[in-house]
Design an enzyme around this catalytic site. Structure first.
Site, PDB file in Angstrom:
ATOM      1  N   ASP A 439       0.846  -1.186   0.000  1.00  0.00           N
ATOM      2  CA  ASP A 439       0.000   0.000   0.000  1.00  0.00           C
ATOM      3  C   ASP A 439       0.886   1.243   0.000  1.00  0.00           C
ATOM      4  O   ASP A 439       2.084   1.170   0.311  1.00  0.00           O
ATOM      5  CB  ASP A 439      -0.865   0.039   1.271  1.00  0.00           C
ATOM      6  CG  ASP A 439      -2.089  -0.857   1.130  1.00  0.00           C
ATOM      7  OD1 ASP A 439      -2.379  -1.260   0.001  1.00  0.00           O
ATOM      8  OD2 ASP A 439      -2.730  -1.146   2.150  1.00  0.00           O
ATOM      9  N   THR A 441      -0.399   4.630   1.384  1.00  0.00           N
ATOM     10  CA  THR A 441      -0.691   5.483   2.534  1.00  0.00           C
ATOM     11  C   THR A 441      -0.306   4.806   3.847  1.00  0.00           C
ATOM     12  O   THR A 441      -0.772   3.715   4.153  1.00  0.00           O
ATOM     13  CB  THR A 441      -2.180   5.846   2.561  1.00  0.00           C
ATOM     14  OG1 THR A 441      -2.523   6.445   1.313  1.00  0.00           O
ATOM     15  CG2 THR A 441      -2.483   6.812   3.685  1.00  0.00           C
ATOM     16  N   ASP A 761      -4.735  -2.883   4.752  1.00  0.00           N
ATOM     17  CA  ASP A 761      -5.299  -2.333   5.983  1.00  0.00           C
ATOM     18  C   ASP A 761      -6.814  -2.388   6.015  1.00  0.00           C
ATOM     19  O   ASP A 761      -7.420  -2.335   7.069  1.00  0.00           O
ATOM     20  CB  ASP A 761      -4.830  -0.890   6.197  1.00  0.00           C
ATOM     21  CG  ASP A 761      -5.153   0.001   4.997  1.00  0.00           C
ATOM     22  OD1 ASP A 761      -5.851  -0.458   4.084  1.00  0.00           O
ATOM     23  OD2 ASP A 761      -4.698   1.159   4.983  1.00  0.00           O
ATOM     24  N   ASP A 765      -9.286  -5.958   1.890  1.00  0.00           N
ATOM     25  CA  ASP A 765      -7.956  -6.491   1.581  1.00  0.00           C
ATOM     26  C   ASP A 765      -7.807  -7.928   2.070  1.00  0.00           C
ATOM     27  O   ASP A 765      -6.815  -8.590   1.755  1.00  0.00           O
ATOM     28  CB  ASP A 765      -6.865  -5.635   2.239  1.00  0.00           C
ATOM     29  CG  ASP A 765      -6.700  -4.284   1.559  1.00  0.00           C
ATOM     30  OD1 ASP A 765      -6.947  -4.227   0.345  1.00  0.00           O
ATOM     31  OD2 ASP A 765      -6.353  -3.312   2.232  1.00  0.00           O
TER      32      ASP A 765
END
Length: 1070
Positions: A439, A441, A761, A765
């Site tokens: 990811d 972020t 997160d 996912d």
């Protein structure tokens, strides 16, 4: 009304402190309600209690302010309704572990043989020592030595006791380590509740009946509850019901929330109605016999079953597997070692007995007389013990111990490196990862978001504008929209330390927008106080398909106003108007949108900014109430208020960490929901994209077009053309991430197949995290669902922690390989020496007790020394192993065979010429109960010295010359080697008859040590190059979950079975 709320009386019933009387509802009543679903539950609540508010009153809690948190009240609730924990299975006691260790087949055989030998040593029939028994009874130099025949049997029994105690202690330590790990994971689980009107997080175990719990997207519900207020709430109840469809929850239709289920969409509040064993999950656990009481019953039942059935099945399975594995060309020595040892053990006994019978009854022409029977039987028992000792050293049963020690050591250290390991096999697997799908972020970036640019009132501001620059009408609309249309749990709190940064609590993007409100010299909290969550009419919570969030308020005139925010391209596409410089809506056409994208959004994205659009829509009262379920119509004809650019800086340590991954042969890919220009800019800053290199950056839509056929099906062949060059996947959905991960894992393109690690997160996912070889969940930003699906939790959400996991994984794998290299060398030499020596000299040069000491060196001490090597940065300078590479590499095989040949030459030279070289009496062909000889003591001592120095050689498995490098960084290794050497001195000098040793002189000791040092010199001589074991492009050893999966998943199987499962990549074949 679309938003579900419960009316509540003024004041806090908790604050009144009325806790003395009994609760107005019993535990059985609550359990009965929780067993009902949908309309049945609603009807029962209405008939028995009136409404949910009445249940809250009976439980003496306030739907708004929750419990008071008074310790006396909490304790009373624990006593009445139980605690929120399911009692773990009772840990095995040390005595139980001792009893289990005694069940080992080889130890049982040794025990029986030793007891027989012990019994016969005390039986001396008249005439039994005469010449009528032949050479068997002759040759004893000392009458006292003959009387001391019991010592060998007693020494074997004592050695068995030591081995059993060590094994039991190791098992106890292992169980303690794993229970500690489980306890740590449980302590990490916290949940949000309201107490004294404050929103706080408490450990799941502290939740009590009557607590008001806040639930949101991604939560794993820790207890049963009844919905008080909900916004667009959908629950995945498949873990309890098996139904895959998400269940919509509302006060009118289905307010029942069950522990163990996942919140897939929406948010709300519930009153906790059942905890622990009284919750629906707890009831199922009880039925399954997971509680302590039922576990005891289960143990009693199991005792009634036929003993040995499972073991017999395992052994038959073992030989079937051996026959399959021994046909493999690579690593054949290791794979067939146990079966070879078993064969040689049987042959040793047969040859010794035949030789004795032929020599005694045919060559010496003696007849079997009753007086000689005990002596003959003692010989047969001695032969049997020799055969068993061959088998004992043939089985490298220390491998599971090495795995356990390495795991326990690594898991403990990884916690300090912010890796909380949930599935132990993930340690080793991560060491062989070839691809990481990360990811953006929070993982690559700092996850501290700030609005730095804004487009408002037809003006693009490169910094946050002053409030005076914005029309008051526009400013009020903007502040209201951000304050109301965000989770009320998202807040900006004062810094913990003076001069520090404000604390961001909740969703970081929403925190950035709230920061914009504060930057405009406005406050969001008074607006929220004026419009509490209960007054929100309808909430469309953010999810991966919407990529937006909308909140509806009902106006005083009967109309509605909806505030929306989300990804700029998506929200702008639904805007038909935009607020101009005067704060008035003007028509926003397609060409205007394209121009804004080109002049505003793309420049922001190229600066690495995340772009968010904030908009609103009014529904006039005269048009009537819209159909809120028709989202496409509702989320349309919006009016754009502002487009903001949010900066999330790259973590300063990330570029170097990614460079390390690339040097280690690991490809890093960014999979994000952000704009492609933002993603490309961040990927370039991180070093994922290098200038001048031909790599792909795709959006999810384009990615799907390239990999799917006309029917919309994913084709592996098409995917194989995309993924090798793909480095950035932007505007991707969780489905896209799962498709990419599955495609890379299933691909056969390249020299080896890929091993993929994934970070995630969000709730959605979960599939990708489960599909990945190693799933990393974010410990801070991650949802409970993501953590549940993961193998490792990153407690700091930092990419550098993944690199540390790679290093630890490679270290775990190498540590166990080092142990194997050392142990298999000892196995090969000891088996051949015992077998050949027994067949030629009618006695094993290495006695049973000596073999058990060697076994202790090989197993417990060597595993402790070699499995605790700390990792070094050099582990990241080589490429990953191939997926199908055997556990025994070419270099390791060369080292094992090379050192085995060297040791065998030395041992056989000493065995057959040692008396000449050292000018001592020969120890060969010694009669029964003869005293220990210097000759065989030197053979034993040299053998142990060679193992000690070869243990130093075993520290390196990739052909490195400097075997002493970093040795002082591992005090455990130094302590074990020096401690073993000291114990060997004690055994040789003072062991006497029990250890079949006699004290050696200084000169003899120096020669033994000198020959042992020869192992180090031979190790340098034998370092000729072999074809590389590390495959370019990556892969790994040992199948999908490799070595550790077998050791951890089959702890109760016989130890040879574990060895065979571990040796080669057969976990997918067996």
């Amino acid at each position: 009304m679309a938003n579900n709320i419960v009316d509540h009386p003024p004041g806090n019933s908790v604050a009144e402190g009325n806790h003395d009387g009994d609760f107005g509802v019993s535990m059985e009543d609550l359990k009965n309600i929780m067993e009902l679903r949908s309309s049945e539950a609603v009807t029962m609540i209405q008939e028995k209690f009136g409404d949910v508010q009445s249940i809250c009153r009976r439980l003496k809690t306030s739907p708004i302010e929750g419990l008071s948190g008074n310790p006396v009240d909490l304790e009373k609730r624990h006593a009445t309704f139980g605690k929120n924990l399911i009692p773990p299975k009772k840990a095995k006691t040390f005595l139980q572990l001792v009893w289990e260790a005694l069940q080992d087949v080889t130890l049982i055989i040794l025990e029986v043989a030793a007891i027989i030998s012990l019994g016969l040593s005390f039986y001396h029939p008249p005439g039994g020592d005469g010449e009528s028994c032949g050479q068997a009874a002759g040759g004893v130099e000392d009458e006292g030595e003959a009387q001391a025949g019991w010592i060998e049997g007693a020494a074997i029994l004592f050695s068995v006791i030591i081995v059993v105690l060590v094994t039991a202690f190791n098992d106890w330590s292992k169980e303690k380590q794993f229970r500690g790990l489980q306890s740590r994971i449980e302590q990490e689980q916290k949940f949000t509740v309201i107490r004294k009107g404050q929103v706080i997080q408490i450990p799941v175990a502290e939740i009590v009946v009557g607590d008001i719990a806040q639930i949101k997207y991604g939560d794993l519900l820790p207890a049963d509850g009844i919905l008080i207020q909900g916004n667009d709430l959908k629950i995945d109840e498949s873990s309890l019901t098996g139904e895959s469809d998400h269940v919509r929850k509302s006060l009118e239709k289905d307010p029942m929330l069950l522990s163990g289920t996942h919140v897939m969409e929406g948010s709300g509040r519930m009153v906790v109605s059942a905890v622990g064993l009284n919750s629906q999950t707890g009831i199922i656990f009880t039925l399954l016999g997971a509680s302590e009481h039922d576990e005891e019953k289960k143990v009693k039942k199991s005792k009634k079953r036929k003993p040995g059935f499972r073991n017999s099945a395992s052994w038959s399975h073992l030989f079937m597997v051996v026959s399959v594995l021994c046909t493999e060309s690579t690593g054949i020595t290791a794979l067939c070692l146990f079966s070879t040892g078993l064969f040689m053990s049987a042959m040793t006994v047969i040859i010794l007995i035949l030789y004795f019978v032929i020599n005694t009854f045919l060559v010496q022409n003696l007849s079997w007389v009753a007086e000689c029977t005990p002596i003959y039987i003692q010989y047969f028992v001695k032969f049997f013990i020799i055969g068993v000792t061959v088998l004992v050293v043939a089985v490298p049963e220390g491998l599971p111990l090495a795995v356990t020690i390495s795991l326990a050591y690594s898991v403990k250290k990884m916690m300090k490196d912010n890796n909380l390991v949930r599935h132990l096999d993930a340690c080793e697997t991560m060491g062989n990862a070839t691809a990481i799908c990360s990811d953006k972020t929070g993982t690559l970036t700092m996850n501290r978001m700030t609005v730095v640019q804004a487009y408002i009132g037809d003006t693009h501001y490169k910094t946050v504008p002053e409030p005076e620059a914005i029309k008051p009408e526009t400013l009020e609309m903007l502040v209201n929209s951000i304050s109301i249309n965000s989770a009320y749990t998202t807040k900006i709190l004062p810094p913990e330390k003076e001069g520090g940064l404000p604390r961001h609590v909740g969703n970081k993007t929403e925190c950035a927008l709230l920061g914009l409100v504060l930057g405009l010299k406005r406050d969001y909290q008074p607006i929220r106080d004026e419009i509490p969550e209960e007054m929100l009419y309808k909430v469309y919570t953010f999810n991966s398909s919407r990529k937006s969030m909308s909140t509806v308020l009902k106006n005083a005139d009967g109309g509605f106003r909806m505030y929306s925010k989300g990804a700029s391209e998506i929200v702008l596409r639904k805007c038909s108007h935009i607020l101009d410089a005067q704060g008035q809506p003007r028509v926003f056409k397609m060409k205007d949108r394209d121009e804004m994208v080109r002049k505003v959004i793309e420049p922001m994205a190229c600066d690495g900014l995340r772009t968010i659009c904030v908009a609103y829509r009014d529904f006039p009262a005269e048009a009537g109430e819209p159909n809120w379920d028709n989202e496409n119509d509702i989320l349309d004809n919006l009016t754009c208020i502002v487009v903001v650019g949010i900066e999330d800086p790259v973590r300063p340590e990330v570029p170097e960490a990614i460079a390390k991954c690339q040097r280690a042969g690991i490809d890093v890919r960014m999979v994000t929901g952000d704009n492609i220009n933002t993603a490309r800019a961040i990927a370039t800053k991180c070093g994922i994209l290098q200038p001048g290199e031909e790599f792909l950056c795709l959006e999810g839509k384009e990615f799907n077009q390239q990999i799917r056929n006309d029917k919309g099906e994913v084709e592996q062949e098409r995917l194989d053309k995309v993924w090798p060059k793909l480095r950035v996947l932007a505007r991707s959905s969780p489905t896209d991430k799962h498709t990419l991960v599955k495609g890379i894992i299933d691909s056969t393109v390249g020299e080896t197949r890929q091993v993929v690690a994934v970070t995630g997160d969000g709730t959605n996912d979960g599939p990708a995290l489960k599909k990945a070889d190693v799933g990393f969940a974010m410990g801070i930003a991650g949802t409970d669902v993501a953590k549940e699906a993961s193998d490792i939790i990153l407690t700091d959400d930092n990419f550098t922690s993944i690199v540390k996991a790679v290093m630890w994984g490679r270290n775990v794998y190498d540590s166990i390989s080092k142990f194997l290299q050392f142990q298999l060398t000892v196995n090969v030499v000891a088996v051949i020496v015992a077998f050949t020596g027994a067949c030629i000299t009618q006695d094993s040069p290495l006695k049973a007790v000596q073999m058990l000491w060697v076994n202790l060196i090989m197993d417990t001490l060597a595993s402790l020394a070699l499995a605790t090597e700390p990792p070094t940065e050099s582990l990241l300078l080589r490429r990953p192993y191939g997926r199908d590479k055997p556990l025994i590499s070419r270099t390791m095989m060369k080292n094992i065979l090379g050192h085995a040949v060297f040791q065998l030459i030395i041992i056989f030279t000493l065995l057959f010429a040692g008396e000449v070289l050292f000018d001592i009496d020969s120890g060969r062909n010694a009669p029964l109960h003869s005293p220990p000889s210097e000759h065989y003591t030197i053979v034993f001592n040299v053998f142990v010295m060679m193992q000690l120095f070869n243990e130093i050689n075993a520290r390196k498995i990739h052909g490195e010359r400097n075997v002493f490098e970093g040795i002082y960084r591992n005090p455990i290794f130094c302590s074990v080697v020096l401690g073993t050497f000291a114990l060997q001195i004690i055994i040789v000098q003072f062991g006497g008859k029990p250890f079949s040793c006699t004290a050696l002189t200084i000169d003899q000791w120096l020669w033994c040590i000198f020959i042992g040092i020869g192992e180090l010199l031979w190790g340098q001589v034998s370092l000729f190059p072999v074809k590389s074991d590390c495959v370019g492009g990556g892969g790994r050893c040992g199948g999908k979950k490799g070595l550790l999966r077998a050791a951890v998943m089959f702890p109760s199987q016989p130890l040879p079975w574990q060895l065979l499962l571990h040796m080669k990549a057969v976990s997918n074949k067996v």
